[in-house]
Design a protein around this motif. Structure first.
Motif, PDB file in Angstrom:
ATOM      1  N   PRO A 131       0.819  -1.227   0.000  1.00 37.94           N
ATOM      2  CA  PRO A 131       0.000   0.000   0.000  1.00 37.94           C
ATOM      3  C   PRO A 131       0.844   1.265   0.000  1.00 37.94           C
ATOM      4  O   PRO A 131       1.874   1.350   0.680  1.00 37.94           O
ATOM      5  CB  PRO A 131      -0.793  -0.109   1.305  1.00 37.94           C
ATOM      6  CG  PRO A 131      -0.815  -1.559   1.624  1.00 37.94           C
ATOM      7  CD  PRO A 131       0.499  -2.097   1.145  1.00 37.94           C
ATOM      8  N   ALA A 132       0.418   2.232  -0.785  1.00 33.34           N
ATOM      9  CA  ALA A 132       1.048   3.552  -0.808  1.00 33.34           C
ATOM     10  C   ALA A 132      -0.014   4.582  -0.429  1.00 33.34           C
ATOM     11  O   ALA A 132      -1.135   4.532  -0.920  1.00 33.34           O
ATOM     12  CB  ALA A 132       1.604   3.859  -2.191  1.00 33.34           C
ATOM     13  N   PHE A 133       0.342   5.471   0.463  1.00 31.80           N
ATOM     14  CA  PHE A 133      -0.607   6.465   0.960  1.00 31.80           C
ATOM     15  C   PHE A 133      -0.196   7.846   0.469  1.00 31.80           C
ATOM     16  O   PHE A 133       0.931   8.280   0.680  1.00 31.80           O
ATOM     17  CB  PHE A 133      -0.654   6.436   2.493  1.00 31.80           C
ATOM     18  CG  PHE A 133      -1.185   5.146   3.033  1.00 31.80           C
ATOM     19  CD1 PHE A 133      -2.535   5.005   3.296  1.00 31.80           C
ATOM     20  CD2 PHE A 133      -0.341   4.077   3.264  1.00 31.80           C
ATOM     21  CE1 PHE A 133      -3.036   3.806   3.794  1.00 31.80           C
ATOM     22  CE2 PHE A 133      -0.832   2.877   3.761  1.00 31.80           C
ATOM     23  CZ  PHE A 133      -2.184   2.743   4.016  1.00 31.80           C
ATOM     24  N   ARG A 134      -1.123   8.514  -0.170  1.00 33.54           N
ATOM     25  CA  ARG A 134      -0.852   9.845  -0.698  1.00 33.54           C
ATOM     26  C   ARG A 134      -1.844  10.829  -0.082  1.00 33.54           C
ATOM     27  O   ARG A 134      -3.013  10.522   0.061  1.00 33.54           O
ATOM     28  CB  ARG A 134      -0.972   9.854  -2.222  1.00 33.54           C
ATOM     29  CG  ARG A 134      -0.043   8.851  -2.904  1.00 33.54           C
ATOM     30  CD  ARG A 134      -0.264   8.826  -4.406  1.00 33.54           C
ATOM     31  NE  ARG A 134       0.583   7.818  -5.024  1.00 33.54           N
ATOM     32  CZ  ARG A 134       1.849   7.993  -5.361  1.00 33.54           C
ATOM     33  NH1 ARG A 134       2.423   9.165  -5.137  1.00 33.54           N
ATOM     34  NH2 ARG A 134       2.546   7.030  -5.905  1.00 33.54           N
ATOM     35  N   GLY A 135      -1.369  11.971   0.253  1.00 32.74           N
ATOM     36  CA  GLY A 135      -2.258  12.960   0.841  1.00 32.74           C
ATOM     37  C   GLY A 135      -1.533  13.775   1.886  1.00 32.74           C
ATOM     38  O   GLY A 135      -0.373  13.548   2.192  1.00 32.74           O
ATOM     39  N   ARG A 136      -2.254  14.742   2.450  1.00 34.88           N
ATOM     40  CA  ARG A 136      -1.637  15.684   3.363  1.00 34.88           C
ATOM     41  C   ARG A 136      -2.353  15.796   4.707  1.00 34.88           C
ATOM     42  O   ARG A 136      -1.892  16.474   5.600  1.00 34.88           O
ATOM     43  CB  ARG A 136      -1.617  17.076   2.715  1.00 34.88           C
ATOM     44  CG  ARG A 136      -2.979  17.479   2.151  1.00 34.88           C
ATOM     45  CD  ARG A 136      -2.960  18.868   1.605  1.00 34.88           C
ATOM     46  NE  ARG A 136      -2.691  19.821   2.662  1.00 34.88           N
ATOM     47  CZ  ARG A 136      -3.582  20.228   3.530  1.00 34.88           C
ATOM     48  NH1 ARG A 136      -4.800  19.723   3.491  1.00 34.88           N
ATOM     49  NH2 ARG A 136      -3.277  21.105   4.454  1.00 34.88           N
TER      50      ARG A 136
ATOM     51  N   GLY B 108       9.106   6.473   3.489  1.00 36.16           N
ATOM     52  CA  GLY B 108       8.931   5.037   3.376  1.00 36.16           C
ATOM     53  C   GLY B 108       7.498   4.583   3.502  1.00 36.16           C
ATOM     54  O   GLY B 108       7.219   3.399   3.579  1.00 36.16           O
ATOM     55  N   VAL B 109       6.539   5.522   3.530  1.00 38.11           N
ATOM     56  CA  VAL B 109       5.140   5.149   3.637  1.00 38.11           C
ATOM     57  C   VAL B 109       4.417   5.415   2.326  1.00 38.11           C
ATOM     58  O   VAL B 109       3.221   5.293   2.216  1.00 38.11           O
ATOM     59  CB  VAL B 109       4.470   5.907   4.800  1.00 38.11           C
ATOM     60  CG1 VAL B 109       3.077   5.393   5.060  1.00 38.11           C
ATOM     61  CG2 VAL B 109       5.292   5.772   6.053  1.00 38.11           C
ATOM     62  N   GLY B 110       5.133   5.811   1.321  1.00 42.63           N
ATOM     63  CA  GLY B 110       4.515   6.091   0.047  1.00 42.63           C
ATOM     64  C   GLY B 110       3.834   7.433   0.003  1.00 42.63           C
ATOM     65  O   GLY B 110       2.911   7.640  -0.767  1.00 42.63           O
ATOM     66  N   ALA B 111       4.264   8.392   0.852  1.00 40.45           N
ATOM     67  CA  ALA B 111       3.635   9.705   0.888  1.00 40.45           C
ATOM     68  C   ALA B 111       4.145  10.569  -0.247  1.00 40.45           C
ATOM     69  O   ALA B 111       5.291  10.509  -0.622  1.00 40.45           O
ATOM     70  CB  ALA B 111       3.919  10.377   2.218  1.00 40.45           C
ATOM     71  N   THR B 112       3.269  11.392  -0.758  1.00 40.46           N
ATOM     72  CA  THR B 112       3.661  12.348  -1.770  1.00 40.46           C
ATOM     73  C   THR B 112       3.435  13.742  -1.224  1.00 40.46           C
ATOM     74  O   THR B 112       2.320  14.086  -0.845  1.00 40.46           O
ATOM     75  CB  THR B 112       2.827  12.160  -3.060  1.00 40.46           C
ATOM     76  OG1 THR B 112       3.039  10.846  -3.541  1.00 40.46           O
ATOM     77  CG2 THR B 112       3.213  13.178  -4.103  1.00 40.46           C
ATOM     78  N   ALA B 113       4.497  14.526  -1.152  1.00 45.26           N
ATOM     79  CA  ALA B 113       4.387  15.863  -0.575  1.00 45.26           C
ATOM     80  C   ALA B 113       3.557  16.756  -1.470  1.00 45.26           C
ATOM     81  O   ALA B 113       3.687  16.761  -2.676  1.00 45.26           O
ATOM     82  CB  ALA B 113       5.776  16.468  -0.386  1.00 45.26           C
ATOM     83  N   GLY B 114       2.692  17.534  -0.861  1.00 46.59           N
ATOM     84  CA  GLY B 114       1.902  18.483  -1.604  1.00 46.59           C
ATOM     85  C   GLY B 114       2.361  19.890  -1.286  1.00 46.59           C
ATOM     86  O   GLY B 114       3.179  20.100  -0.417  1.00 46.59           O
ATOM     87  N   ALA B 115       1.801  20.851  -1.958  1.00 44.42           N
ATOM     88  CA  ALA B 115       2.228  22.228  -1.760  1.00 44.42           C
ATOM     89  C   ALA B 115       1.186  23.061  -1.044  1.00 44.42           C
ATOM     90  O   ALA B 115       1.388  24.222  -0.783  1.00 44.42           O
ATOM     91  CB  ALA B 115       2.541  22.860  -3.115  1.00 44.42           C
ATOM     92  N   GLU B 116       0.040  22.424  -0.717  1.00 38.82           N
ATOM     93  CA  GLU B 116      -1.036  23.220  -0.133  1.00 38.82           C
ATOM     94  C   GLU B 116      -0.739  23.529   1.327  1.00 38.82           C
ATOM     95  O   GLU B 116      -0.163  22.743   2.046  1.00 38.82           O
ATOM     96  CB  GLU B 116      -2.364  22.451  -0.216  1.00 38.82           C
ATOM     97  CG  GLU B 116      -2.753  22.017  -1.618  1.00 38.82           C
ATOM     98  CD  GLU B 116      -2.183  20.641  -1.929  1.00 38.82           C
ATOM     99  OE1 GLU B 116      -2.468  20.145  -3.023  1.00 38.82           O
ATOM    100  OE2 GLU B 116      -1.447  20.094  -1.090  1.00 38.82           O
ATOM    101  N   SER B 117      -1.190  24.695   1.791  1.00 43.73           N
ATOM    102  CA  SER B 117      -1.139  25.000   3.217  1.00 43.73           C
ATOM    103  C   SER B 117      -2.416  24.489   3.854  1.00 43.73           C
ATOM    104  O   SER B 117      -3.333  24.036   3.179  1.00 43.73           O
ATOM    105  CB  SER B 117      -1.022  26.517   3.429  1.00 43.73           C
ATOM    106  OG  SER B 117      -2.253  27.130   3.141  1.00 43.73           O
ATOM    107  N   ASP B 118      -2.492  24.605   5.181  1.00 43.43           N
ATOM    108  CA  ASP B 118      -3.680  24.116   5.882  1.00 43.43           C
ATOM    109  C   ASP B 118      -4.914  24.895   5.456  1.00 43.43           C
ATOM    110  O   ASP B 118      -6.012  24.360   5.468  1.00 43.43           O
ATOM    111  CB  ASP B 118      -3.477  24.250   7.389  1.00 43.43           C
ATOM    112  CG  ASP B 118      -4.724  23.837   8.151  1.00 43.43           C
ATOM    113  OD1 ASP B 118      -5.026  22.635   8.115  1.00 43.43           O
ATOM    114  OD2 ASP B 118      -5.366  24.715   8.750  1.00 43.43           O
ATOM    115  N   LEU B 119      -4.732  26.127   5.078  1.00 43.78           N
ATOM    116  CA  LEU B 119      -5.878  26.952   4.729  1.00 43.78           C
ATOM    117  C   LEU B 119      -6.336  26.719   3.297  1.00 43.78           C
ATOM    118  O   LEU B 119      -7.328  27.283   2.860  1.00 43.78           O
ATOM    119  CB  LEU B 119      -5.521  28.438   4.926  1.00 43.78           C
ATOM    120  CG  LEU B 119      -5.091  28.803   6.346  1.00 43.78           C
ATOM    121  CD1 LEU B 119      -4.731  30.280   6.420  1.00 43.78           C
ATOM    122  CD2 LEU B 119      -6.191  28.483   7.354  1.00 43.78           C
TER     123      LEU B 119
END
Length: 406
Positions: free
Chosen positions: A23-28, A195-206
């Motif tokens: 499994p690969a997890f993507r998101g922020r 190592g968790v398959g995360a993909t960094a995004g550019a969005e801020s919390d807002l």
């Protein structure tokens, strides 16, 4: 030797790469910020639940040299109410916390070292014990026991497992917790571990991706869920909140004589015994004697306003009329420092007998009337115990014998 190296090297090489289809997890949204903040709320709830649970368990196994106080009379009502409210409020927080760290279940390799492996094992113990604890606690509130083990013992010892593994977990993860509680962590683009398959995004919390929920939104929803559960449960113990106690399983306003009933006379198997014409209350002290029902009802009585509180979290205030227990204890040769055992007509069960001593004994009544009405069978006719700051299950019903503990 070369072949041996090859045999050892192959599995090590396999561990260096994730298996096919891993499994690969993507998101922020899943982040240290969410995990730390929800974990803080969950830790507070668990701490309150644990502390009040220990106070409740002491009623089951009191030490002979520390008597349970009789004041404040609403003490058990408060502590057990907090115990059940925080325990139920912990459920949505626990679900959110597990969701936030779910990707870490698939970290590869599973253990980078012996220490890392032991750390993951302690977390597995914490998570599994917590899930079992809240599950059996919830089923206990519903009076449903689809198991053969002792709920009291398992619930008690699991609490110690949880609090011990939680303290260890906090100690190990303290730097991560501190970092996660900062504002920077909340607004960072991504905090998923490598190592968790995360993909960094550019969005801020807002700026939620594709109009989705933000991290603050997740925290607000989680806190609101816990708050709603607490609010709609607290009315079982807090009278002003009773109109909104939608999740309360016991409503005193709809209960016979204003006090809910957990165990009926039929369930206890005492209907015929409690209404038998030859009923006697046996006082088994140094100066033994028996009292018929008519003699009991002819004795002087007093009225006391005392709440009755149950381990399931409900409580109700009531007026009780009855005979002061100390009058009978003194008559049979006991004293204010005696340890008194009360026996029920109930043929078996863990609460067939109860022990009372100290301030509770001195303030206890053998109740004959509830809210001005003669006790019903289900409320403990012909007589029951009522004492302040005492768990409801130990306010023994259908009393037939009173003696002194050895």
């Amino acid at each position: 030797m070369g072949r041996l190296r090859t045999i050892v090297a192959r599995p090590l090489a396999m561990l260096a790469h994730e298996p096919p289809g891993w499994p690969a997890f993507r998101g922020r949204l899943r982040s240290e910020a969410i995990t730390a903040r929800v974990g803080l709320l969950l830790g507070i709830a668990v701490g309150l639940c644990f502390g009040t649970g220990i106070l409740s368990h002491y009623q089951y196994t009191p030490w002979s040299w520390i008597a349970i106080p009789s004041a404040p009379v609403w003490g058990y009502r408060l502590t057990q109410g907090i115990h059940v409210i925080t325990g139920l409020a912990a459920i949505p927080l626990l679900i959110t916390k597990l969701w936030s760290v779910f990707p870490k279940l698939f970290v590869w390799p599973p253990a980078r070292s012996v220490v890392h492996g032991l750390e993951r094992l302690s977390v597995a113990i914490l998570v599994s014990a917590s899930i079992v604890e809240v599950t059996i606690g919830l089923l206990n509130i519903l009076n449903w026991y689809p198991w053969r083990f002792s709920f009291i013992d398992v619930h008690h010892w699991l609490a110690w497992v949880i609090i011990g593994s939680l303290l260890l977990h906090i100690a190990v993860k303290l730097p991560v917790i501190r970092r996660g509680l900062t504002r920077q962590a909340l607004e960072a683009p991504d905090n998923l571990p490598a190592g968790v398959g995360a993909t960094a995004g550019a969005e801020s919390d807002l700026e939620a991706p594709a109009g989705g929920i933000t991290r603050r939104g997740v925290l607000i929803a989680s806190g609101a869920g816990a708050g709603i559960v607490a609010l709609t449960t607290a009315g079982q113990a807090l009278t002003p909140l009773r109109p909104v106690a939608l999740l309360g399983v016991r409503d005193p306003q709809r209960a016979p004589l204003g006090v809910p009933i957990n165990r009926t006379a039929a369930q206890a198997g005492v209907r015929q015994l409690a209404t038998a014409p030859d009923y006697r209350l046996r006082m088994a002290g140094p100066k033994p004697f028996d009292l018929t029902l008519a003699e009991l009802e002819a004795m002087p009585t007093v009225r006391r306003s005392l709440p009755i509180s149950c381990v399931e979290g409900w409580s109700a205030g009531a007026d009780w009329d009855g005979i002061e227990l100390m009058d009978l204890v003194t008559r049979m040769g006991g004293a204010a420092d005696s340890r008194v055992v009360l026996g029920s007509l109930e043929p078996d069960g863990p609460f067939k007998r109860s022990l009372i001593f100290g301030p509770q004994l001195q303030a206890a009544l053998l109740a004959t009337h509830l809210n001005g009405v003669r006790l019903t069978l289900d409320h403990g006719y012909p007589v029951r115990l009522i004492a302040p700051n005492r768990a409801g299950v130990f306010n023994t019903k259908w009393i037939t014998q009173i003696g002194l503990a050895r």
